[in-house]
Design a protein around this motif. Sequence first.
Motif, short mmCIF file in Angstrom:
data_model
loop_
_atom_site.label_atom_id
_atom_site.label_comp_id
_atom_site.label_asym_id
_atom_site.label_seq_id
_atom_site.Cartn_x
_atom_site.Cartn_y
_atom_site.Cartn_z
N GLN A 97 -2.01 3.30 26.52
CA GLN A 97 -2.69 3.78 27.79
C GLN A 97 -1.64 4.73 28.51
O GLN A 97 -2.36 5.84 28.99
N SER A 98 -0.34 4.71 28.22
CA SER A 98 0.50 5.75 28.85
C SER A 98 0.32 7.22 28.16
O SER A 98 0.41 8.27 28.77
N GLN A 99 -0.05 7.15 26.70
CA GLN A 99 -0.31 8.58 26.11
C GLN A 99 -1.63 8.89 26.44
O GLN A 99 -1.57 10.20 26.88
N MET A 100 -2.40 8.22 26.88
CA MET A 100 -3.90 8.71 27.42
C MET A 100 -3.65 9.40 28.84
O MET A 100 -4.38 10.16 29.19
N MET A 101 -2.75 8.65 29.68
CA MET A 101 -2.60 9.45 30.90
C MET A 101 -1.69 10.70 30.75
O MET A 101 -2.29 11.34 31.58
N MET A 102 -1.03 10.46 29.88
CA MET A 102 -0.24 11.95 29.72
C MET A 102 -1.14 12.91 29.42
O MET A 102 -1.12 14.27 29.70
N ILE A 132 -3.90 10.10 21.33
CA ILE A 132 -3.18 11.05 20.76
C ILE A 132 -2.37 11.78 21.45
O ILE A 132 -2.47 12.17 22.44
N PRO A 133 -1.06 11.87 20.98
CA PRO A 133 0.14 12.41 21.87
C PRO A 133 -0.08 14.08 21.96
O PRO A 133 0.89 14.27 22.70
N GLU A 134 -0.98 14.57 21.74
CA GLU A 134 -1.33 15.96 21.78
C GLU A 134 -2.59 16.18 22.08
O GLU A 134 -3.57 15.72 21.38
N ARG A 135 -2.95 17.28 22.46
CA ARG A 135 -4.47 17.60 22.80
C ARG A 135 -5.10 18.13 21.53
O ARG A 135 -4.60 19.09 20.76
#
Length: 416
Positions: A97-102, A132-135
């Motif tokens: 969830q935190s990754q998606m918010m980022m 995913i940790p990046e776009r």
Amino acid sequence: MVVSKKKSGWIKGDLIPGLPEELAMECLVRVPFQFHSSMKHVCRSWKCVISRPSFNKERISFGKAESLLCLVQPLTPIDDDGGGEMRSEKEEGSESQSQMMMIQQQPRVTGTPLYGLSVYNATLDTWHRVAIPERIPLFCECVAVQDAGKVLLIGGWDPETLQPVRDVFVLDFFAGEGSGRRWRRGKPMSAARSFFACASVVGSRKVYVAGGHDDQKNALRSAEVYDVEKDEWTTLPPMTEGRDECHGFSMLATDLGFCVLSGYGTETQGQFRSDGEIYDPVSNSWSVIENVWPFPDLSPRGRTATAESAGEFRGCRLWCFIDSERQSQPRWEIEDDSMKWKVVMETIRLPVTTMTSVFAGSLSGQAVAMIGGGGEESGTMMVKATTAEKNGGKWINVNTPSGFSSLPFSYSSIYV
């Protein structure tokens, strides 16, 4: 539990105390995929067995593997009721969830959609979005490598510059936590490209790419193949024609080939070719297959999908999804000029007439279509069994939460 040293590929010992190994294995393969990461922490024997690719094959042979449809689609707002995505992200944990918010908070080009990877679990009828940790690139190709348990996102456009990229992202479902969160960057392609043909080779761990266009919108002839396990790209001979907005399929045979369907040249944008090209790995050469795509005004992307083949068939069987008003043969067969490969195309009529856009494909032997545009069916997914024994061969609606209702650009399916 007393565990001995590894033997015959896993740690020998009672998988479940008091049960024969065969019966214990039958119990383990029945556990839903979302709990596999937790099962790995029970004991070393379970971790060793579940981590092996053969465990997924056992789930498939027992009919317990779950069928996932992975969709690269623009992200849309999620309803506040927590439906669909939020149900599944609870399974992935607070880190997801935190990754998606980022990702959602990152700046982007005005008017440029943010793309994500959505997953529909057809076995459990649930949706979730993989963090995913990046776009990820816009218009990237999604391809699954079943034997390796991986889904790849390849090429597309950089979200900031809107230029074609060489990027490769690899999601390992078997090594990830539960619903798959272990991502890595693979070795980039030798050439930046988008809107290209892409397909994994059935029964191997290789992925072919060919065609598409470069940063000047020139149609490309170049092709290459990626070995997922070695993380290596190998350049192939170029096709005879540049093909932008082409579509790719794996060819079934003892020597697996790769078919690039239709596309258009640099000077004929939007005029889709009637032919295609097939790469033969034995001769390391391309052959042309004529008159395989009869629609000069229609892209094969999102309108063709692989159908299941059986026996000693050499080639590929495809579904061609057409509008109810479009005239077409119900079925046609074409051989390439080498007389080695055959493409069989069968038409499937799309379910509604009020749509303005559609994306169709295949999932677990069934036809699937995402409907866009006008009409009450807009923003929903529909599936159709290809045999009359199931659902009478009729199209049926799939529950599609609003956050997952946008038309995808590419897709792949995988059993886990």
